[in-house]
Design a protein around this motif. Structure first.
Motif, short mmCIF file in Angstrom:
data_model
loop_
_atom_site.label_atom_id
_atom_site.label_comp_id
_atom_site.label_asym_id
_atom_site.label_seq_id
_atom_site.Cartn_x
_atom_site.Cartn_y
_atom_site.Cartn_z
N PHE A 62 0.97 -1.35 -0.31
CA PHE A 62 -0.19 0.22 0.14
C PHE A 62 0.75 1.07 -0.02
O PHE A 62 2.36 0.33 0.58
CB PHE A 62 -0.51 0.16 1.02
N PHE A 67 2.68 6.89 9.00
CA PHE A 67 3.09 6.30 10.47
C PHE A 67 4.12 5.47 9.60
O PHE A 67 5.24 5.30 10.69
CB PHE A 67 1.75 5.31 10.76
N HIS A 68 4.19 5.38 8.47
CA HIS A 68 5.52 4.00 8.15
C HIS A 68 6.55 4.58 8.18
O HIS A 68 7.41 4.26 8.52
CB HIS A 68 4.99 3.31 7.38
N TYR A 71 7.17 4.88 11.54
CA TYR A 71 7.91 3.68 12.04
C TYR A 71 9.82 2.88 11.38
O TYR A 71 10.36 2.29 12.78
CB TYR A 71 6.99 2.69 11.89
N TYR A 103 4.75 -7.82 9.17
CA TYR A 103 3.72 -8.76 8.82
C TYR A 103 3.04 -7.47 7.42
O TYR A 103 3.10 -8.45 6.93
CB TYR A 103 2.02 -9.29 9.87
N TRP A 104 2.99 -6.27 7.87
CA TRP A 104 2.87 -5.14 6.85
C TRP A 104 4.27 -5.12 5.43
O TRP A 104 3.42 -4.15 5.55
CB TRP A 104 1.82 -4.37 7.60
N ALA C 70 -5.85 -1.75 9.73
CA ALA C 70 -5.71 -3.27 10.50
C ALA C 70 -4.37 -3.60 9.28
O ALA C 70 -3.50 -3.93 10.32
CB ALA C 70 -6.41 -3.94 11.07
N ALA C 71 -4.58 -3.93 7.83
CA ALA C 71 -3.49 -4.65 7.42
C ALA C 71 -2.26 -3.93 7.55
O ALA C 71 -1.46 -4.22 7.15
CB ALA C 71 -3.87 -4.56 5.85
N ASN C 72 -2.56 -2.13 7.19
CA ASN C 72 -0.83 -1.62 7.33
C ASN C 72 -0.34 -1.45 8.22
O ASN C 72 0.64 -0.25 8.21
CB ASN C 72 -1.79 -0.64 6.58
N GLY C 73 -0.81 -1.81 9.68
CA GLY C 73 0.02 -1.83 10.58
C GLY C 73 -0.19 -1.18 11.54
O GLY C 73 0.28 -0.72 12.95
N ILE C 74 -1.08 -0.23 11.01
CA ILE C 74 -1.34 0.93 12.19
C ILE C 74 -1.90 0.66 13.72
O ILE C 74 -1.97 1.09 14.53
CB ILE C 74 -1.96 2.26 11.29
N TYR C 78 -1.49 1.63 17.44
CA TYR C 78 -1.78 3.17 18.08
C TYR C 78 -2.62 2.34 19.03
O TYR C 78 -3.31 2.97 20.53
CB TYR C 78 -3.28 3.84 16.71
N TYR C 227 -5.62 10.22 17.84
CA TYR C 227 -4.62 10.37 17.10
C TYR C 227 -4.95 9.72 15.52
O TYR C 227 -5.14 11.25 14.40
CB TYR C 227 -3.30 10.64 17.12
#
Ligand SMILES: Nc1ncnc2c1ncn2[C@@H]1O[C@H](COP(=O)(O)OP(=O)(O)OP(=O)(O)O)[C@@H](O)[C@H]1O
Ligand SMILES: [Mg+2]
Lengths: 113, 268, 276
Positions: A62, A67-68, A71, A103-104, C70-74, C78, C227
């Motif tokens: 994606f 955030f990423h 991270y 996992y992402w 959920a899939a992209n880790g956020i 959080y 946030y």
């Protein structure tokens, strides 16, 4: 006492917590098992030789958000973002291994200097 | 021989901080109780019976006069004087056996010893099978029995009981009266027992203290001629002397109640 | 005679006021009915107003948004942050709040000294402290935790005080006539007697703290569910805002159902429904 213990074990709080721990534990264990498959062969090769990898490309499935990028900043210096890929420089090899357990993350490969 | 309990010129006045009103609950009470004696106290509702017991227990300070137990002035509550409250006062978060064993727990009696005492009192008040129930699962009468057992289990020298059998059915009441009589002889404790039932007062007491209407004064003290060992239900009812005394006490209280009614009527 | 008997036996059914969950369908209806109504209301309004997805996204797209974060880790990251913050702040405030409440409840001098001050500070909403906390601690987790703790503290204190003060006097007297010391009274009567109120205070406090958490997370930019919805607004992700709001409620319900309610149930069951 055993009666109390029994009712505790059957309690919804206990059951939910156990379920959560089991699911999360299973999930992370699974990620650890499949982690090596996220690393491409060239990178794996490089990791056996070098302590620190000069430049890697982290592919996501994606478009990365703040955030990423933030991270991955914890693991190395973000050198750029292009499409669904984030470039990191100067990443210690055990941190590459840690990254591969997320996992992402779709895959990690060696990028051109 | 010094008296076990001496009440001398006891006066008690309640003071309401908010309304600044005072209520005279007890007006000059004096009487003595011998060691091992069973004294019952009767009187019209509101005459100050509960107040008197709480003063002897040391839960309140009298406005005037003094209370001596073994010749020593009472200055506060203590293990030597146990009390069964009109409101039971057993703790809702303790099971029946935990409530009954509470006094022993406070005295740091070992668990084995405690358990055997608890078992004895549970049986005595007929609560077998309810040991692990909480008070909210009990009927009013059962709670009252727990309260009685709790106080007796702590083995006090003086037992103060405030209408402990009021909420019981007739049959249990009679059984417990005999039981209390037996304990009083066995444990060699001194008992002050407040009741509304004339039958109960005369059946249990060596002496019956009759209090006047509000504010309370000692109206009359009646001595019961027979010894406690001899009393049994229902044979006691065949005793002519017993019935006469009962009648006398009954008339004495009734007079007070009627006069109390008149005074309240006049006030209204 | 037979008729009146019949009427009498039929009566309880007619005046049944609360659902007792006698049948599975009934229970299901009361569990999902209200939510079903809200879902229909939202979807109905969307159609009625011809709202487009960027102002009023469909609930389904919000569910899809939950799947995406959920899939992209956020999401796990959080949620973990938010739960960690409420746990830390909750522990701090419960310990301090219960201790202060007990002290004030037992001691008239302490009450006279501290109660007016506590009432004064209660009137200052926790969020009003945020600027000052920011100056003191910076854009830091400490700031968030302090602002949650602040909001959580007051219901805990006040309920503890009420709990201590409403323990019937005769319970204390009873223990005193069993030969109990003040220690027996405090630990054997006052504290257990106050417990149901203390637990209610904690439950209420955590609810207040949860709101403070969302608010301060929105302002601090340190991750967390609060946030997430704030950031989503800046990025025009309306479906994600809706997703975040759904999650705030769901997480709260789960915490309440799995941790706070069982605590309350345990004390109430043991203390009996009637507290004299
Ligand atoms: N805490 C209190 N504050 C003010 N007045 C009180 C208080 N307790 C009792 N009184 C008053 O003192 C008087 C005596 O009360 P007490 O409870 O001793 O009566 P009693 O003889 O035990 O009555 P009963 O048989 O109904 O239990 C009553 O007039 C009552 O109104
Ligand atoms: Mg009374």
């Amino acid at each position: 006492m055993p009666a109390m213990l029994k009712s505790l074990i059957r309690h919804r709080t206990f059951l939910s917590l156990v379920t959560l721990v089991v699911l999360w534990g299973g999930f992370t264990a699974f990620q650890q098992v499949i982690a090596p498959s996220r690393l491409d062969p060239a990178l794996r090769q490089a990791m056996t030789k070098e302590e620190t990898i000069g430049r890697i490309a982290v592919d996501l499935s994606f478009t990365p958000e703040d955030f990423h990028i933030n991270y991955l900043q914890q693991y190395g210096v973000v050198a750029g973002v292009s499409g669904k890929t984030i470039f990191l420089v100067q990443v210690p090899r055990n941190e590459v291994r840690q990254l591969s357990e997320l996992y992402w993350i779709k895959s990690i490969r060696l990028a051109d200097q | 021989m010094p008296y076990k309990i001496s009440v001398r010129g006891l006066v008690h006045q309640y003071y309401n901080r908010h309304t600044k009103e005072t209520v005279l609950a007890l007006k000059d009470i004096s009487f003595d109780v011998n060691a091992g004696e069973f004294v019952t106290i009767v009187g019209p509702s509101g005459c100050g019976k509960s107040t008197l017991l709480s003063l002897i227990a040391g839960l309140r300070k009298p406005s005037a006069g003094e209370i001596l137990v073994d010749g020593v002035a009472v200055s506060g509550p203590g293990v030597d004087r146990g009390m069964v409250f009109q409101e039971f006062a057993i703790l809702p978060w303790r099971t029946v056996q935990q409530n009954i064993g509470h006094g022993l727990e406070i005295q740091k009696v070992s668990k084995e010893k405690r358990d055997s005492v608890i078992a004895r009192y549970v049986e005595m008040v007929g609560l077998q099978g309810f040991e692990n129930k909480y008070p909210y699962e009990l009927s009013g009468g059962m709670k009252q029995r727990v309260a009685v057992a709790r106080t007796l289990a702590a083995n006090p020298k003086v037992v103060l009981m405030d209408e402990p059998l009021a909420a019981l059915d007739a049959q249990t009441r009679v059984t417990l009266r005999e039981e209390i009589l037996r304990i009083s002889l066995e444990a060699a404790c001194t008992i002050l027992f407040v009741t509304h039932s004339v039958d109960e007062a005369v059946f249990l007491g060596d002496r019956v203290v009759i209090l006047s209407r509000h504010p309370g004064e000692v109206k009359e003290i009646v001595t019961i001629p027979s010894s406690r060992e001899e009393r049994r239900y229902p044979s006691i009812h065949e005793n002519q002397r017993f019935e006469e005394i009962k009648h006398h006490v009954f008339q004495s209280i009734r007079q007070e109640v009627e006069m109390a009614d008149e005074t309240t009527m006049r006030v209204e | 005679m037979a008729a009146t008997l019949e009427a009498a036996s039929a009566k309880p059914k007619a005046i049944k006021l609360t659902p007792d969950g006698s049948s599975l369908w009934e229970r299901l209806f009361f569990a999902v009915g209200p939510y079903l109504f809200l879902i229909l209301l939202w979807e109905g309004l969307r159609r009625l107003l011809h709202a487009d997805a960027s102002t009023m996204p469909s609930l389904w797209s919000a569910v899809e948004a939950i799947g995406r974060v959920a899939a992209n880790g956020i999401l796990p990251d959080y949620i973990f942050h938010s739960l960690e913050r409420i746990t830390v702040a909750g522990s701090i405030s419960v310990v301090i709040g219960v201790s202060v409440g007990i002290t004030i409840g037992l001691n008239a001098t302490a009450a006279a000294l501290f109660l007016p001050v506590i009432r004064y500070f209660n009137s200052l909403a926790g969020i009003a402290w945020l600027p000052l906390f920011l100056i003191w601690f910076g854009f830091n987790d400490k700031t968030i935790i302090l602002s949650i703790s602040y909001n959580l503290f007051f219901p805990v204190v006040f309920n503890t005080i009420i709990g201590i003060r409403t323990v019937p006097k005769v319970f204390r007297q009873g223990v005193l006539t069993l030969g109990g010391s003040w220690r027996d009274v405090v630990f054997g009567v006052m504290l257990p007697g106050a417990l149901p109120n203390v637990i209610s205070g904690i439950r209420l406090g955590v609810a207040y703290g949860w709101r403070a958490l969302i608010a301060s997370e929105m302002l601090l930019g340190l991750g967390g569910i609060g946030y997430m919805i704030f950031k989503a607004q800046a990025n025009d992700l309306t479906d994600r805002i809706l997703a975040g709001m759904l999650l705030i409620g769901i997480l709260w319900s789960l915490m309440d159902y799995l941790i706070l309610q069982p605590l309350e149930e345990a004390t109430i069951r043991r203390w009996g429904l009637v507290r004299r």
